[in-house]
Structure formats: structure tokens, C-alpha cells
Design a protein around this motif. Structure first.
Motif, PDB file in Angstrom:
ATOM      1  N   ARG A  77       0.830  -1.202   0.000  1.00 13.56           N
ATOM      2  CA  ARG A  77       0.000   0.000   0.000  1.00 13.56           C
ATOM      3  C   ARG A  77       0.870   1.261   0.000  1.00 13.56           C
ATOM      4  N   TYR A  78       1.948   1.199   0.806  1.00 19.76           N
ATOM      5  CA  TYR A  78       2.823   2.371   0.883  1.00 19.76           C
ATOM      6  C   TYR A  78       3.507   2.623  -0.458  1.00 19.76           C
ATOM      7  N   ARG A  79       3.877   1.551  -1.156  1.00 22.41           N
ATOM      8  CA  ARG A  79       4.526   1.726  -2.467  1.00 22.41           C
ATOM      9  C   ARG A  79       3.598   2.460  -3.425  1.00 22.41           C
ATOM     10  N   PRO A  91     -10.162   2.754  -2.295  1.00 18.36           N
ATOM     11  CA  PRO A  91     -10.995   2.639  -1.077  1.00 18.36           C
ATOM     12  C   PRO A  91     -10.354   1.824   0.038  1.00 18.36           C
ATOM     13  N   ALA A  92      -9.510   0.858  -0.313  1.00 18.99           N
ATOM     14  CA  ALA A  92      -8.918  -0.006   0.713  1.00 18.99           C
ATOM     15  C   ALA A  92      -7.596   0.539   1.239  1.00 18.99           C
ATOM     16  N   SER A  93      -7.213   1.732   0.826  1.00 20.35           N
ATOM     17  CA  SER A  93      -5.914   2.282   1.220  1.00 20.35           C
ATOM     18  C   SER A  93      -5.994   2.973   2.571  1.00 20.35           C
ATOM     19  N   TYR A  94      -4.983   3.818   2.877  1.00 19.37           N
ATOM     20  CA  TYR A  94      -4.835   4.430   4.190  1.00 19.37           C
ATOM     21  C   TYR A  94      -5.987   5.381   4.516  1.00 19.37           C
ATOM     22  N   ASN A  95      -6.287   5.460   5.814  1.00 23.00           N
ATOM     23  CA  ASN A  95      -7.192   6.492   6.289  1.00 23.00           C
ATOM     24  C   ASN A  95      -6.436   7.820   6.382  1.00 23.00           C
ATOM     25  N   ARG A  96      -7.157   8.881   6.718  1.00 27.39           N
ATOM     26  CA  ARG A  96      -6.586  10.235   6.625  1.00 27.39           C
ATOM     27  C   ARG A  96      -5.335  10.410   7.506  1.00 27.39           C
ATOM     28  N   TRP A 121      -6.287  13.705  -0.039  1.00 21.38           N
ATOM     29  CA  TRP A 121      -6.610  12.404   0.553  1.00 21.38           C
ATOM     30  C   TRP A 121      -7.992  11.930   0.115  1.00 21.38           C
ATOM     31  N   GLN A 122      -8.972  12.834   0.077  1.00 20.85           N
ATOM     32  CA  GLN A 122     -10.319  12.455  -0.350  1.00 20.85           C
ATOM     33  C   GLN A 122     -10.311  11.933  -1.792  1.00 20.85           C
ATOM     34  N   GLU A 123      -9.562  12.616  -2.664  1.00 23.18           N
ATOM     35  CA  GLU A 123      -9.478  12.159  -4.052  1.00 23.18           C
ATOM     36  C   GLU A 123      -8.782  10.796  -4.135  1.00 23.18           C
ATOM     37  N   TYR A 124      -7.706  10.651  -3.344  1.00 17.01           N
ATOM     38  CA  TYR A 124      -6.958   9.394  -3.347  1.00 17.01           C
ATOM     39  C   TYR A 124      -7.814   8.248  -2.790  1.00 17.01           C
ATOM     40  N   LYS A 125      -8.605   8.535  -1.741  1.00 19.56           N
ATOM     41  CA  LYS A 125      -9.425   7.503  -1.114  1.00 19.56           C
ATOM     42  C   LYS A 125     -10.524   7.022  -2.065  1.00 19.56           C
ATOM     43  N   ARG A 126     -11.050   7.936  -2.884  1.00 24.03           N
ATOM     44  CA  ARG A 126     -12.074   7.531  -3.849  1.00 24.03           C
ATOM     45  C   ARG A 126     -11.496   6.563  -4.876  1.00 24.03           C
ATOM     46  N   GLU A 127     -10.231   6.753  -5.240  1.00 23.38           N
ATOM     47  CA  GLU A 127      -9.587   5.864  -6.217  1.00 23.38           C
ATOM     48  C   GLU A 127      -9.109   4.569  -5.573  1.00 23.38           C
TER      49      GLU A 127
END
Length: 516
Positions: free
Chosen positions: A78-80, A112-117, A104-110
Motif C-alpha cells: 500500500r505504501y509503495r 478505497p482499501a488504502s490508508y485512512n486520513r 486524501w479524499q481524491e486518493y481515497k475515492r480511487e
């Protein structure tokens, strides 16, 4: 490169304090002035690398960054994925209105299973600290500095009759310790508006910080310089009045005023945005609305602390401010002038002339003036004080400033001369008034007036009256003109020719003989 080495030294010191001193993460964070999550992340990366502290101590900064980043990539897929977008985030954050939360909001939409804020922001912060030029860390001590600046954007005040709007400036001030913020609309960025807004900010805080840090605008700094800026004399006088100091930010150095720039951004969000659809018809009305929004902003808790700016100010900063002077600062202006030959200065704001002691004739002096008075200094010593007069082309003279031979005329006045002339005749009165008006300084005219009036003893009132009428006809306003008419008994046929050929007219009389 120097700032990058400081960052890597902190990483090395974090590992050393953990490995050799056995300190906890909290103790290390306090000792090095970094956050506890950063300490935890550095130690996690160190353990993942499999190296000892002695091995890491021998590595260069670039090698150490490469190893730590390699360990981080091995730990988390995930970090990579996230780290590949860090450079893109840096570029996007430079764009107007873009925040890390928005990214972060834009990244989370793309993903969904990645890091929280919280993890997203933490990983980006650690990467930025170790991989790019550090932002200077400033410890803002309570009561130390007040940062002031004008916002780039403006608000609008409308004319109630015509509906035409005019843009007004917004001054923003913020205290370093508590981040208590003040804002005010002003008509312009001129010195009067700038200093008045600074005064209002101090009154809002109820005290004076040790220093005021402005940007390099003209109302604050006459000549910007990285090492020796020239403070505007009016602004420096304001600082002296309140027993503080002006420390301008270095030109083209936004880090010096990062707190003020951040305050401006917040004011855009919490003042400009809520007021964007409202219409204001006076500066007072606009400032009342700004004050209401400021109260909401300053009473809103910080994002990461359950305390507001006002509460933090009352707990930590209010008692550290120096007390305010009871009297508000009155704007004082400065002029450098030269004393004229008649021991007066030409004060251009009033188009009036004020006296100084006669021995300073020809000297360079400094005039410090307010709306009601002016003080005159020579080599930092006050030599004269006058109340301001609004009458143009007039003289204000103090008797003690006159040389001894001028003080003889001090008992005389223009009205006394006119009254004496009126007793002789109307034409003599008109001549005396013309002579007084023709001279730039009253004392220059007294000697000529006395000469004309004394001619009545030799030639009589009637002949003097006729001679004055003849001189007035040809605009010859001098003692010699009247005397020559009487002595030569000029007839009407050759008056003009003789007077203009033999007698000096008033434009050619300078009156310098009275100042020798």
C-alpha cells in the motif's frame, strides 16, 4: 543541502537515543522537537532495514534515505502505491485552494482499501521531511511576535445611491503563541491606514508583543534589504510609542512570515467565504461583519486540540504581553527641510511659514508634525514648537526666534500700520495695504510702511495722499516710489515713463536688506 542534513541528523539521533540511551518514543520526540508518530515511523523503518546503529552511522545521507525507503516499500505494498504519488501531491499543493485533506479524499475515492486520513498525512509528512528541503521550524513563544500583513484578495464596499463598488484592503494580524487572529478592512495600504490598523490590533489583543513582523510593504519598510532594511519613520515612531520593535520579514522569504500567510488563508475560508454574498455600504458596516466572523473563528477549537485560540491566548499569552499605553498613538509625520534666509521654514502641508531661532538660518532640520502641532529638531534637539495654522502664505513667528534688530519691530502689526495710514488718507491706507501684501514676510514691509507714513511730516497729508494714488495707479508699491514722486513733483504727462525708468517696482524688491 544543509537543511536536508539537519533532517537526517535527527533520524540518526532518533536511532541512537533508542539504541544506546534506551529512551522511549515520547522522550525522544520531546528531546528532538519532532512528533511522536514520526519517531515511531523512523524506528520502524530502521528495524526493517536490518542494520545496526554503527552501520547506519557510516552511511551517507542519500544511502540512508535509500535504505529506509527500500525497507518501507518492502513492508507495505500500500505504501509503495502511495509513495509513487508523493511528487504529484507536492505539485498539487502549490495550486490555489488545494489542501492535503482534499488530496486524501481524491486518493481515497480511487483506492478505497488504502490508508485512512491520519496515516495518509503521516506518511506524506515523513517522506517530505526526509526527501525534500525542510521548512524552517519556528518555535513561536508566547508574547514574542505579532505577524501582520495585507491579504492578497480584497472585499467590496458599495455606494448606497449609485450601487458602484470599491475594493478595500484587508489587514490580518496574528499572535505567534496562541494564533489569536485579528482582521480589519482599510481604505488603502497607505501609512495612515496601516498604522491605524496596527493600533487597532494591539487594542484587540489588549497588550503589546516584544516585536511586530510585517511584510516588506511600503507603509512599513522604505527600503527592503535582507540584512539592514530601512523602517518607515512613521512606523518606527509607532513602535517607539508602544515600546516594541519592528522586525520586517526578509524580502522573498515566505518562511519568515509563514504564520501570517497561513492566517490569511484561514481568513479567506472563515471570513471571506461566509461574507461573499453580502453587500456592505460602509467600511464600518464591513468591519462589524468581519468582527463577528473573527469571534467565531477565534472561539473555534483547533483541529488537533480541544481548545480555541481565545482560550489558549487567555491561558498562555495574555499575561506575557506588555501593557498598552493608555493614549492611542497619533500619527506623526517627518519632513527634512532647510531653514530659509528669514529664519522660517516653508511647511508645504499647510503652505505656511513657521519660525525657528535665527541662528539656525540655512541649517538642515527635521520637522515632526501631527494633525495639531509640529516640532522642529536640529541634530536630535528640539529647537521650536508651533501649533499648526491652516492659513496659506502666512507666517507664524515667535519673538524669541528673532534676531535683536528684528525684535524692535515685534510691537508693530499690520493692523497698526493700516490704522495709522487710515488717519492720513484713504490712498495712503490703500498703499500701506498693498505694501504689506507685496512682501512675503510682514517684518520686511514694516520698515517701508514706516518710511511712507513719516513722509506726511515733511510733505503733509494731502500731498502724501496724492503721491500714493499716483504710485498705486502704476503699481509701484515701495517707499522709494512714493518718495520719488514727492521729491520730483512729477506731472501727469511723464509719470509712467519716469516711474518705470527710475523707480523700482515691487516685483524687484526682495527685502533682503532687512535680514543682513
Amino acid at each position: 543541502m544543509a537543511k536536508r542534513r539537519v533532517s537526517m541528523n535527527k533520524i540518526r539521533e532518533t536511532i541512537r537515543l533508542h539504541q544506546e540511551a534506551g529512551l522511549s518514543n515520547r522522550q525522544i520526540a520531546r528531546a528532538l522537537g519532532i512528533s511522536r508518530p514520526s519517531v515511531a515511523q523512523y524506528l520502524t523503518d530502521y528495524r526493517s532495514s536490518g542494520l545496526s546503529y554503527s552501520a547506519i552511522a557510516a552511511l551517507s545521507d542519500d544511502e540512508l534515505v535509500s535504505i529506509l525507503e527500500g525497507a518501507k516499500r518492502a513492508v507495505s505494498e500500500r505504501y509503495r502505491d502511495l509513495s509513487e504519488r508523493f511528487e504529484y501531491f507536492v505539485k498539487e499543493l502549490k495550486r490555489t485552494g488545494v489542501t492535503l485533506d482534499l488530496l486524501w479524499q481524491e486518493y481515497k475515492r480511487e483506492h478505497p482499501a488504502s490508508y485512512n486520513r491520519t496515516q495518509f498525512c503521516h506518511h506524506f509528512k515523513v517522506w517530505r521531511e526526509t526527501s525534500s528541503e525542510l521548512t524552517m521550524h519556528l518555535e513561536h513563544k508566547a508574547g514574542e511576535k505579532m505577524y501582520v500583513d495585507y491579504s492578497g484578495k480584497k472585499l467590496t464596499v458599495y455606494d448606497r445611491t449609485t450601487g458602484v463598488g470599491r475594493e478595500v484592503e484587508i489587514m490580518v494580524a496574528i499572535l505567534g503563541g496562541s494564533q489569536l487572529t485579528y482582521a480589519e478592512a482599510t481604505e488603502s495600504q497607505k501609512k495612515e491606514d496601516w498604522i491605524k490598523a496596527n493600533e487597532h490590533a494591539l487594542r484587540y489583543y489588549g497588550g503589546v508583543p516584544q516585536a511586530i513582523v510585517p511584510d516588506c510593504l511600503k507603509s512599513a519598510v522604505e527600503r527592503a534589504d535582507k540584512y539592514e532594511p530601512d523602517i518607515n519613520p512613521e512606523y518606527a515612531d509607532f513602535a517607539r510609542h508602544h515600546s516594541t520593535v519592528i522586525l520586517p520579514a526578509r524580502p522573498h522569504s515566505p518562511k519568515d512570515k509563514a504564520l501570517a500567510e497561513n492566517a490569511v488563508k484561514i481568513i479567506y475560508q472563515r471570513v471571506f467565504a461566509p461574507l461573499r454574498d453580502r453587500m456592505f455600504y460602509s467600511l464600518k458596516e464591513l468591519n462589524e461583519a468581519i468582527g463577528e466572523r473573527l469571534e467565531v473563528h477565534n472561539h473555534t477549537p483547533f483541529q488537533r486540540m480541544k481548545i480555541s485560540r481565545w482560550d489558549l491566548f487567555n491561558q498562555t499569552e495574555r499575561n506575557t504581553l506588555k501593557p498598552l499605553k493608555p493614549e492611542a498613538y497619533e500619527l506623526r509625520r517627518f519632513l527634512d527641510l532647510k531653514v530659509q534666509f528669514n529664519y522660517h521654514i516653508a511647511f508645504s502641508p499647510d503652505k505656511h511659514y513657521y519660525s525657528v531661532p535665527w541662528r539656525y538660518k540655512g541649517k538642515r532640520i527635521t520637522v515632526i508634525y501631527t494633525s495639531s502641532s509640529l516640532e522642529i529638531y536640529h541634530k536630535n534637539i528640539r529647537i521650536a514648537f508651533h501649533l499648526r495654522e491652516c492659513s496659506a502664505k502666512r507666517y507664524t513667528t515667535t519673538r524669541e526666534h528673532m534676531p535683536p534688530h528684528h525684535q524692535f519691530y515685534d510691537g508693530w502689526s499690520p493692523q497698526k500700520m493700516i490704522t495709522w495710514a487710515e488717519a492720513i488718507g484713504t490712498e495712503v491706507k490703500a498703499m500701506i495695504e498693498a505694501v504689506l501684501e507685496s512682501r512675503p514676510y510682514p517684518e520686511q514691509a514694516y520698515k517701508a510702511c514706516l518710511g511712507i507714513l513719516n513722509l506726511a511730516r515733511k510733505y503733509g497729508k494731502e500731498r502724501l495722499n496724492e503721491a500714493c494714488a499716483r504710485a498705486l495707479e502704476y503699481r509701484c508699491y515701495s517707499y522709494r516710489s512714493v518718495r520719488n514722486i514727492l521729491e520730483n513733483n512729477l506731472d501727469k504727462l511723464r509719470d509712467r515713463e519716469v516711474i518705470h525708468r527710475e523707480l523700482p517696482i515691487h516685483e524687484n524688491i526682495r527685502g533682503t536688506e532687512y535680514f543682513q
